[in-house]
Design a protein around this motif. Structure first.
Motif, PDB file in Angstrom:
ATOM      1  N   LEU A  98      -3.017 -14.161 -45.568  1.00  0.00           N
ATOM      2  CA  LEU A  98      -2.928 -15.087 -44.443  1.00  0.00           C
ATOM      3  C   LEU A  98      -2.398 -16.448 -44.878  1.00  0.00           C
ATOM      4  O   LEU A  98      -1.766 -17.163 -44.085  1.00  0.00           O
ATOM      5  N   ALA A  99      -2.640 -16.815 -46.125  1.00  0.00           N
ATOM      6  CA  ALA A  99      -2.119 -18.084 -46.628  1.00  0.00           C
ATOM      7  C   ALA A  99      -0.597 -18.098 -46.687  1.00  0.00           C
ATOM      8  O   ALA A  99       0.021 -19.167 -46.779  1.00  0.00           O
TER       9      ALA A  99
ATOM     10  N   PHE B 235      -6.239 -20.819 -35.918  1.00  0.00           N
ATOM     11  CA  PHE B 235      -6.894 -20.022 -36.960  1.00  0.00           C
ATOM     12  C   PHE B 235      -7.193 -20.938 -38.141  1.00  0.00           C
ATOM     13  O   PHE B 235      -6.297 -21.614 -38.651  1.00  0.00           O
ATOM     14  N   VAL B 236      -8.454 -20.974 -38.558  1.00  0.00           N
ATOM     15  CA  VAL B 236      -8.887 -21.781 -39.703  1.00  0.00           C
ATOM     16  C   VAL B 236      -9.755 -20.896 -40.581  1.00  0.00           C
ATOM     17  O   VAL B 236     -10.625 -20.167 -40.066  1.00  0.00           O
TER      18      VAL B 236
ATOM     19  N   GLY C 138     -18.436 -12.797 -52.098  1.00  0.00           N
ATOM     20  CA  GLY C 138     -18.445 -11.610 -51.236  1.00  0.00           C
ATOM     21  C   GLY C 138     -18.478 -11.883 -49.753  1.00  0.00           C
ATOM     22  O   GLY C 138     -18.746 -10.962 -48.961  1.00  0.00           O
ATOM     23  N   THR C 139     -18.220 -13.123 -49.336  1.00  0.00           N
ATOM     24  CA  THR C 139     -18.164 -13.438 -47.909  1.00  0.00           C
ATOM     25  C   THR C 139     -16.852 -14.151 -47.589  1.00  0.00           C
ATOM     26  O   THR C 139     -16.289 -14.846 -48.438  1.00  0.00           O
ATOM     27  N   TYR C 140     -16.413 -13.979 -46.368  1.00  0.00           N
ATOM     28  CA  TYR C 140     -15.178 -14.619 -45.893  1.00  0.00           C
ATOM     29  C   TYR C 140     -15.438 -15.131 -44.486  1.00  0.00           C
ATOM     30  O   TYR C 140     -15.883 -14.380 -43.615  1.00  0.00           O
ATOM     31  N   HIS C 141     -15.203 -16.419 -44.278  1.00  0.00           N
ATOM     32  CA  HIS C 141     -15.439 -17.070 -42.988  1.00  0.00           C
ATOM     33  C   HIS C 141     -14.105 -17.542 -42.404  1.00  0.00           C
ATOM     34  O   HIS C 141     -13.321 -18.192 -43.098  1.00  0.00           O
ATOM     35  N   TYR C 142     -13.879 -17.215 -41.135  1.00  0.00           N
ATOM     36  CA  TYR C 142     -12.730 -17.805 -40.451  1.00  0.00           C
ATOM     37  C   TYR C 142     -13.109 -18.129 -39.014  1.00  0.00           C
ATOM     38  O   TYR C 142     -14.099 -17.619 -38.471  1.00  0.00           O
ATOM     39  N   PHE C 143     -12.306 -19.009 -38.409  1.00  0.00           N
ATOM     40  CA  PHE C 143     -12.616 -19.558 -37.093  1.00  0.00           C
ATOM     41  C   PHE C 143     -11.418 -19.417 -36.175  1.00  0.00           C
ATOM     42  O   PHE C 143     -10.265 -19.477 -36.613  1.00  0.00           O
ATOM     43  N   ARG C 144     -11.710 -19.241 -34.878  1.00  0.00           N
ATOM     44  CA  ARG C 144     -10.702 -19.318 -33.834  1.00  0.00           C
ATOM     45  C   ARG C 144     -11.156 -20.423 -32.895  1.00  0.00           C
ATOM     46  O   ARG C 144     -12.202 -20.308 -32.232  1.00  0.00           O
TER      47      ARG C 144
END
Length: 612
Positions: free
Chosen positions: A416-417, A536-537, A544-550
């Protein structure tokens, strides 16, 4: 009205006094009020080039007549004035003073809303169907005497009998599941002797394969789908035809096919089109090479063929009322033709969507073809969307690989980057799998928890999600990667099926769970404005975790992927810049509200929180 006029046209084209008979007129009709005022008509009949054409109709002018190598073709270019009215254009073919034929060519009235038709977008969820494998609605067309490839449901590569009527019969199921678009693998005639069910070797560009139904039934499918709020996306093949295409018996010209009609295999080295050190040989043998001997490669540098292909796509959009186009093997076609194709389609339908298949894991090559991408060579493209194959591969590897400094969830983050490469990353089509790769449940090692994480990801990440039929009931191909096994029959699509996914009868508990989960997820997504248009942020994965925001004005969402074998709590300090305005969150699928400080994300799950 359309069907009546076309039938009348064919009737009067073959009068008893005719010296010539037209076997084909393509396209068989056109519409007034199109953006382009030029129309190319291909006439095909024995020695038709020996005749001189003329026409008589107010507002229509014959501006060019072109003869080709074969004497059995005549290409007419007409100019249609903006004020031209619907009706029958009299096209006369003469030899001297003798009128050998009068063909009444239909110009039809266009729907007032046609030009502004909405295409598929991030508001939609696309359901990909292989028609032969979904549902058999009409057993009478399973095997036809005129077509060699007969019904053989026991053969993975055989025809199994699914058809357009079967899809029509189950539109309510598709709607209830939350899908708002359907993309069908090609439904045009494939009169190939074997392995014809997949549809990618067309033998007639203007005819639905009669084992699927008819042109009128395809139009009816689109109309009934539209009445349920479901758009229909056509699968278009511009690069090649089937070796049994009617052209192959009488090619219009010696340059109609690449390599003069002789089989030369493509190298599949798409990098040659972008490589600053590439040779012309490498470029040509990628673009002009054939996939297989049974798929002759079309030479879109021929302007008559280029126009034929462009008009064919416009004709199907207009005739059936379609919402989009999926373009097969996109980059294998001539680049300048693709520029012309996308410009013409988007000029006719400014809001239409088209998605190209460029199957590479190199995001810079995928991005090259999308409109608004900054390219190094000034190439012009109006293609709105492409499939995000790099993200698909990253998701699978990210969920199945061990977490360390360069693998695991970090692979998703890095993919995504790369969005800075794309002109419009939000318009890409994202997907867990498709008809040409192993089922996502198989790719995720048959793990239902990873499957749920993948479904949440593709439903909430930026882009337009597409799901392959059967994904919702965990269809898999654990023992074979044969495409016939991957495109397995949908349970319940045939009367004798023991399982019925349409009703849930005899499905396994895991399959029922998955189906219910997908139904809830996609129906929630219909109204999730933050998913449709929110920024998208994301935060780099950690432990082991991945956080993203809409994030949007009307709705704000946080998605958390937790690969760990134990629950995790939010690191509020780390995400303070994003969470500072919020104090509570509601998990959207369970409806449970919690203070941010108390949120605990269960082990091996993906959770969607609406922030308040």
């Amino acid at each position: 009205m359309t069907r009546w006029l076309i039938g009348f046209c064919l009737l009067v084209s073959l009068p008893s006094f005719a010296d010539i008979q037209l076997q084909r007129v393509e396209p068989a009709n056109w519409w007034v009020g199109m953006q382009s005022q030029r129309l190319q008509i291909m006439l095909y009949g024995e020695q038709v080039s020996d005749y001189e054409p003329s026409l008589h109709y107010p507002g229509v002018t014959l501006v060019n007549t072109e003869r080709v190598d074969s004497p059995n073709y005549l290409f007419l270019t007409l100019e249609l004035a903006k004020e031209v009215k619907p009706g029958l254009v009299s096209i006369q073919l003469r030899q001297g003073d003798n009128i050998a034929l009068v063909h009444k060519y239909p110009l039809l009235a266009r729907d007032n809303a046609s030009a502004g038709r909405p295409g598929f977008s991030a508001k939609d969820s696309i359901y990909l169907i292989t028609p032969d494998r979904f549902a058999n609605g009409n057993p009478d067309n399973d095997s036809l005497s005129a077509l060699e490839d007969k019904l053989n449901r026991t053969a993975p590569g055989g025809r199994h009998g699914g058809d357009l009527q079967g899809i029509i019969n189950h539109l309510d199921y598709i709607q209830a599941m939350g899908f708002t678009q359907i993309w069908l693998n090609p439904v045009l005639e494939n009169a190939m002797p074997s392995y014809s069910y997949h549809g990618y070797a067309a033998t007639d560009f203007y005819r639905v394969d009669p084992r699927y139904g008819s042109n009128a039934l395809y139009q009816q499918l689109a109309q009934q789908a539209n009445a349920r709020g479901i758009g229909v996306i056509i699968d278009v093949v511009l690069n090649h035809i089937g070796s049994q295409h009617w052209w192959m018996q009488d090619l219009p010209s010696s340059d109609w096919l690449n390599f003069s009609g002789q089989f030369v295999a493509t190298t599949h080295r798409r990098e040659a089109l972008h490589d600053p050190y590439a040779t012309d040989w490498d470029k040509r043998h990628f673009s002009d090479g054939w996939f297989v001997e049974t798929m002759p490669d079309l030479n879109q540098r021929n302007p008559l063929l280029a126009t034929y292909l462009i008009q064919n796509s416009i004709w199907w959009v207009e005739y059936a009322g379609l919402s989009g186009i999926r373009i097969d093997t996109y980059s294998y076609s001539e680049p300048e033709f693709l520029s012309q194709y996308t410009a013409r389609l988007m000029a006719e339908y400014p809001n239409l969507n088209m998605v190209g298949e460029e199957w590479t894991l190199n995001p810079s090559i995928v991005a090259y073809w999308q409109r608004d991408t900054q390219r190094h060579d000034g190439y012009q493209s109006q293609l709105p969307s492409l499939f995000d194959f790099p993200l698909q591969a990253a998701l699978v590897s990210g969920l199945t690989s061990q977490e360390n400094w360069n693998s695991g969830l970090r692979e998703i983050y890095l993919s995504l980057a790369n969005d800075y490469l794309y002109g419009r990353p939000q318009d890409l089509v994202v997907m867990p799998d498709n008809h040409d790769m192993s089922r996502i449940f198989t790719q995720l090692q048959g793990d239902p928890q990873l499957w749920r994480m993948a479904m949440v990801f593709f439903a909430t990440v930026r882009g337009i999600p597409q799901f392959f039929y059967g994904t919702e009931i965990l269809l898999a191909n654990p023992d074979s990667d044969d495409h016939g096994e991957i495109r397995a029959d949908f349970p319940g699509g045939w009367p004798a099926d023991k399982q019925n996914a349409f009703t849930g009868e005899h499905l396994s508990p895991d399959a029922k769970m998955a189906q219910n989960f997908m139904r809830q997820l996609l129906n929630w997504r219909k109204n999730a404005v933050a998913v449709h248009q929110g920024r998208f942020v994301h935060y780099a994965p950690l432990e082991g975790t991945y956080h993203y925001f809409r994030l949007s004005e009307k709705q704000n969402l946080m998605v958390v992927l937790n690969k760990n074998d134990q629950p995790v709590k939010l690191d509020l300090q780390r995400m303070r810049e994003t969470l500072t305005e919020f104090s509570t969150a509601t998990e959207v699928l369970s409806g449970k509200s919690t203070a941010l400080a108390d949120i605990s994300v269960p082990a091996r799950t993906a959770s969607i929180f609406e922030l308040n």
